[in-house]
Enzyme design. Sequence first.
Site, PDB file in Angstrom:
ATOM      1  N   ASP A  45      45.400  42.096  39.188  1.00 46.37           N
ATOM      2  CA  ASP A  45      46.041  42.174  37.873  1.00 46.37           C
ATOM      3  C   ASP A  45      46.313  43.629  37.514  1.00 46.37           C
ATOM      4  O   ASP A  45      45.403  44.455  37.500  1.00 46.37           O
ATOM      5  CB  ASP A  45      45.126  41.537  36.817  1.00 46.37           C
ATOM      6  CG  ASP A  45      45.756  41.548  35.436  1.00 46.37           C
ATOM      7  OD1 ASP A  45      46.399  40.548  35.077  1.00 46.37           O
ATOM      8  OD2 ASP A  45      45.589  42.559  34.714  1.00 46.37           O
ATOM      9  N   TYR A  50      49.482  50.310  32.383  1.00 50.98           N
ATOM     10  CA  TYR A  50      48.299  50.898  33.005  1.00 50.98           C
ATOM     11  C   TYR A  50      48.648  52.154  33.810  1.00 50.98           C
ATOM     12  O   TYR A  50      47.766  52.963  34.097  1.00 50.98           O
ATOM     13  CB  TYR A  50      47.616  49.904  33.941  1.00 50.98           C
ATOM     14  CG  TYR A  50      47.110  48.642  33.298  1.00 50.98           C
ATOM     15  CD1 TYR A  50      47.049  48.479  31.916  1.00 50.98           C
ATOM     16  CD2 TYR A  50      46.674  47.578  34.098  1.00 50.98           C
ATOM     17  CE1 TYR A  50      46.596  47.309  31.346  1.00 50.98           C
ATOM     18  CE2 TYR A  50      46.202  46.406  33.535  1.00 50.98           C
ATOM     19  CZ  TYR A  50      46.172  46.274  32.160  1.00 50.98           C
ATOM     20  OH  TYR A  50      45.711  45.098  31.611  1.00 50.98           O
ATOM     21  N   LYS A  75      52.468  43.172  33.885  1.00 51.35           N
ATOM     22  CA  LYS A  75      52.841  42.900  32.499  1.00 51.35           C
ATOM     23  C   LYS A  75      53.824  43.964  32.041  1.00 51.35           C
ATOM     24  O   LYS A  75      53.715  45.128  32.442  1.00 51.35           O
ATOM     25  CB  LYS A  75      51.606  42.928  31.599  1.00 51.35           C
ATOM     26  CG  LYS A  75      50.413  42.168  32.124  1.00 51.35           C
ATOM     27  CD  LYS A  75      49.194  42.375  31.235  1.00 51.35           C
ATOM     28  CE  LYS A  75      47.926  41.980  31.933  1.00 51.35           C
ATOM     29  NZ  LYS A  75      47.514  42.936  32.995  1.00 51.35           N
ATOM     30  N   HIS A 108      53.213  41.598  27.590  1.00 48.54           N
ATOM     31  CA  HIS A 108      51.882  42.174  27.379  1.00 48.54           C
ATOM     32  C   HIS A 108      51.328  41.901  25.975  1.00 48.54           C
ATOM     33  O   HIS A 108      50.143  41.636  25.818  1.00 48.54           O
ATOM     34  CB  HIS A 108      51.930  43.679  27.647  1.00 48.54           C
ATOM     35  CG  HIS A 108      50.622  44.263  28.062  1.00 48.54           C
ATOM     36  ND1 HIS A 108      50.523  45.382  28.860  1.00 48.54           N
ATOM     37  CD2 HIS A 108      49.353  43.893  27.807  1.00 48.54           C
ATOM     38  CE1 HIS A 108      49.252  45.675  29.065  1.00 48.54           C
ATOM     39  NE2 HIS A 108      48.517  44.790  28.427  1.00 48.54           N
ATOM     40  N   SER A 235      36.279  46.558  38.323  1.00 47.60           N
ATOM     41  CA  SER A 235      35.277  47.461  38.867  1.00 47.60           C
ATOM     42  C   SER A 235      35.906  48.234  40.006  1.00 47.60           C
ATOM     43  O   SER A 235      36.843  47.760  40.655  1.00 47.60           O
ATOM     44  CB  SER A 235      34.052  46.689  39.378  1.00 47.60           C
ATOM     45  OG  SER A 235      33.099  47.590  39.917  1.00 47.60           O
ATOM     46  N   ARG A 240      29.584  46.081  43.293  1.00 46.29           N
ATOM     47  CA  ARG A 240      29.835  45.280  42.095  1.00 46.29           C
ATOM     48  C   ARG A 240      31.055  44.379  42.277  1.00 46.29           C
ATOM     49  O   ARG A 240      31.089  43.261  41.755  1.00 46.29           O
ATOM     50  CB  ARG A 240      30.017  46.193  40.885  1.00 46.29           C
ATOM     51  CG  ARG A 240      29.971  45.443  39.556  1.00 46.29           C
ATOM     52  CD  ARG A 240      29.793  46.368  38.382  1.00 46.29           C
ATOM     53  NE  ARG A 240      28.508  47.036  38.414  1.00 46.29           N
ATOM     54  CZ  ARG A 240      28.336  48.358  38.542  1.00 46.29           C
ATOM     55  NH1 ARG A 240      29.391  49.148  38.643  1.00 46.29           N
ATOM     56  NH2 ARG A 240      27.138  48.888  38.571  1.00 46.29           N
TER      57      ARG A 240
END
Length: 278
Positions: A45, A50, A75, A108, A235, A240
């Site tokens: 994603d 971003y 988005k 978005h 992450s 993780r």
Amino acid sequence: MSIPAIPLNTGASIPQVGLGTWPLDDAQAADAVAAGIEVGYRHIDTATKYGNEAGVGDGIRRSGVPREELFVTTKLDGTFQGDDRAIDGLRAALERLGADYVDLLLIHWPLPQRDEYVSTWRTFEKLHADGLARAIGVSNFKPAHLDRLIAETSVVPAVNQIQISPAITRLEQRACDDTHGIVTQSWSPLGGGSGVRSLLAEPVIVAVAERLGRTPAQVVLRWHVQQGLVVIPKSSDPARLAENLDLFSFELSTDDMAALTTLDEGPDAGVDSDRSGH
């Protein structure tokens, strides 16, 4: 490990666990995506806002996994709202990703004060018909936004990506999505960030995690998937990343699920999509 997939109204399906990439930069996103794909993620994603679509594309290429085996979401933000603006927006995003299509394209934010999300959706319908977006959906849409969109256009959104966690359950929005056959996807699933506290130190969650021999993050993410939600934890740490994917070898009891839901802060918690200027 095998990740379950949730059917979409297009006939395709979306892996139930994906890798979120905000707020990673290009270099960080490339490393995280390559590492995530190596441990089993097949759902990535990102978003134009971003600023890391090029890094996501680089990570995908570095992984060596064929593009058709991955599910990639991006988005388009308010810059691309209005008649046909999303066409150039998606083409630029695809160029940064180094891809011919995305599996899912989302509006978005509804930005209802601009009153352009319906015209934007009609442009999304064109992009879907042209095969540049295999599925189209929305993010942060409330029931009123969805009802208007569905009444005035031809394609029902495949996905509504909204802020959900045990502290922000969004039951009304999820019920609306279900009524229309829209898959609900959780962003910020572990809490923290915009408008809500982090949940990983909450005593009720820590207690369940210790009893099950799991991490608090795994317990919260299991709360999501056990309700049929699609979840996109983020992450950049390889250990993780693997932990966040390992959600299907244990279950929460009915009492566990109810205990986590007691953390709900009510309908006014979190980001208000009517007022967000993002």
